[in-house]
Write a protein that holds these residues in place. Structure first.
Motif, mmCIF file in Angstrom:
data_model
loop_
_atom_site.group_PDB
_atom_site.id
_atom_site.type_symbol
_atom_site.label_atom_id
_atom_site.label_comp_id
_atom_site.label_asym_id
_atom_site.label_seq_id
_atom_site.Cartn_x
_atom_site.Cartn_y
_atom_site.Cartn_z
ATOM 1 N N ALA A 96 0.834 -1.195 0.000
ATOM 2 C CA ALA A 96 0.000 0.000 0.000
ATOM 3 C C ALA A 96 0.873 1.250 0.000
ATOM 4 C CB ALA A 96 -0.920 0.003 1.206
ATOM 5 N N ARG A 97 2.024 1.162 0.635
ATOM 6 C CA ARG A 97 2.955 2.289 0.658
ATOM 7 C C ARG A 97 4.373 1.801 0.914
ATOM 8 N NH1 ARG A 97 2.538 3.818 6.604
ATOM 9 N NH2 ARG A 97 1.318 2.055 7.333
ATOM 10 N N THR A 101 2.604 5.964 -2.256
ATOM 11 C CA THR A 101 1.524 5.003 -2.123
ATOM 12 C C THR A 101 1.372 4.182 -3.399
ATOM 13 O OG1 THR A 101 -0.238 6.407 -3.001
ATOM 14 C CG2 THR A 101 0.338 6.683 -0.665
ATOM 15 N N THR A 132 -2.491 0.930 4.735
ATOM 16 C CA THR A 132 -2.375 2.354 4.419
ATOM 17 C C THR A 132 -2.162 3.207 5.653
ATOM 18 O OG1 THR A 132 -4.778 2.580 4.556
ATOM 19 C CG2 THR A 132 -3.840 2.133 2.382
#
Length: 117
Positions: A31-32, A51, A100
């Protein structure tokens, strides 16, 4: 998950370096991803993250000088560092997470960047 950072070294002030972070799996799954740095006697600092949607964010200390990016085909994240200053001297760590929010679950070993004046 394994993250392998490389590209650190010694550079003069005003110079450039590009750090790489090779992941053991597709970076699209994260997600990142980001880069932390830690200088002796100082707190760890998140200097940049990206991201999965391509949104990037930078700390004020590096904004306008550093650029974070990813190459999905190579499963590698980069940190292009320009106009380096002696205060950029630190161990740089790449990080990643499937979530996230919150902290980063996966950390690579550091790569040392030394900027001489």
């Amino acid at each position: 998950v394994q993250l392998q950072a490389s590209g650190g070294g010694l550079v003069q002030a005003g110079g450039s370096l590009r750090l790489s972070c090779a992941a053991s799996r597709s970076i699209l799954e994260f997600a990142r991803m980001g880069w932390y740095r830690q200088a002796p006697g100082k707190q760890r600092e998140l200097v940049a993250f990206i991201t999965s949607g391509g949104v990037t964010k930078y700390s004020d200390s590096v904004k306008g000088r550093f650029t974070i990016s990813g190459d999905n085909a190579k499963d590698t994240m980069y940190l292009q560092m320009n106009s380096l200053k002696p205060e950029d001297t630190a161990d740089y760590f790449c990080v990643a997470d499937f979530s996230t929010r919150g902290g980063y679950s996966y950390w690579g070993l550091g790569t040392l960047v030394t900027v001489s004046s």
